[in-house]
Design an enzyme around this catalytic site. Structure first.
Site, mmCIF file in Angstrom:
data_model
loop_
_atom_site.group_PDB
_atom_site.id
_atom_site.type_symbol
_atom_site.label_atom_id
_atom_site.label_comp_id
_atom_site.label_asym_id
_atom_site.label_seq_id
_atom_site.Cartn_x
_atom_site.Cartn_y
_atom_site.Cartn_z
ATOM 1 N N CYS A 82 -4.553 -0.089 -9.311
ATOM 2 C CA CYS A 82 -5.191 1.237 -9.289
ATOM 3 C C CYS A 82 -5.141 1.816 -10.701
ATOM 4 C CB CYS A 82 -4.451 2.143 -8.312
ATOM 5 S SG CYS A 82 -5.024 3.852 -8.354
ATOM 6 N N CYS A 85 -2.666 5.052 -10.565
ATOM 7 C CA CYS A 85 -1.218 4.994 -10.294
ATOM 8 C C CYS A 85 -0.632 3.598 -10.433
ATOM 9 C CB CYS A 85 -0.906 5.584 -8.916
ATOM 10 S SG CYS A 85 -1.264 4.466 -7.535
ATOM 11 N N CYS A 131 -6.980 3.952 -2.696
ATOM 12 C CA CYS A 131 -5.593 3.562 -2.976
ATOM 13 C C CYS A 131 -4.688 4.279 -1.984
ATOM 14 C CB CYS A 131 -5.243 3.963 -4.404
ATOM 15 S SG CYS A 131 -3.493 3.800 -4.781
ATOM 16 N N CYS A 134 -2.117 6.974 -4.155
ATOM 17 C CA CYS A 134 -2.587 8.212 -4.794
ATOM 18 C C CYS A 134 -3.863 8.758 -4.158
ATOM 19 C CB CYS A 134 -2.779 8.007 -6.283
ATOM 20 S SG CYS A 134 -4.231 7.019 -6.695
ATOM 21 N N CYS A 154 -16.433 -3.572 -2.193
ATOM 22 C CA CYS A 154 -17.292 -3.289 -3.345
ATOM 23 C C CYS A 154 -16.618 -2.154 -4.127
ATOM 24 C CB CYS A 154 -18.671 -2.877 -2.825
ATOM 25 S SG CYS A 154 -19.861 -2.606 -4.124
HETATM 26 FE FE FE Z 1 -3.496 4.791 -6.870
#
Ligand code: FE
Length: 166
Positions: A82, A85, A131, A134, A154
């Site tokens: 991510c 984060c 995610c 976060c 995607c």
């Molecule tokens: Fe994240």
């Protein structure tokens, strides 16, 4: 002209409402996931942490233009994290050439780090991908992917950072 302005004002108000409902239901979904400690920052805190493009995609469910991102054509071995984060999200071994212009994976790194939610924006019913730590928006998942899962995650390059395998 007046009618047009009124329409635009109404449309932006409705858009903002939809946005805030989505944000609160996403927070609940993250809190209920016991295995990951959620990261919750205010919009101002996220703005200080992210570039304007990252903020637009990750926090406002934006989409980068196809074939413009860093990773759609990345063939290196490694792990995609991510961008907000650094939680590991996808592995290069599950990345495939979709022709869409966005990085595409047939499965996430595990069952907990990547979460999904129904998305009815833009007059379509899609499954949004974010995610799990976060809440950062990653992209969408579709049912037209390759074997073994038949799924196509995607994902925006902007939402990812890449850790090359040594
Ligand atoms: Fe994240």
């Amino acid at each position: 002209m007046k009618q047009f302005i009124l329409f635009m004002m109404l449309a932006s108000t409705l858009g903002a409402c939809a946005q805030s409902n989505k944000e609160s239901s996403k927070k609940n979904a993250i809190t209920e996931n016991g295995s990951i400690t959620p990261i919750q920052l205010s919009p101002e805190e996220w703005k200080a942490k992210l570039t304007s493009e990252e903020y637009y995609v990750l926090r406002e469910q934006g989409t980068e233009r196809a074939f413009t991102g860093k990773y759609w054509d990345n063939k290196e071995k490694g792990t995609y994290l991510c961008a907000a984060c650094q939680l590991p999200l996808f592995q290069s071994k599950t990345k495939f050439k979709s022709g869409s212009g966005w990085p595409s994976f047939y499965e996430p790194i595990n069952d907990t780090n990547v979460a999904t939610e129904k998305d009815t924006s833009l007059g379509m019913v899609r499954t949004e991908v974010h995610c799990a730590r976060c809440g950062g928006h990653l992209g969408h998942v579709f049912l037209d992917g390759p074997k073994p899962t038949g799924l196509r995650y995607c994902i925006n390059s902007v939402s990812l950072s890449f850790e090359k395998e040594e």
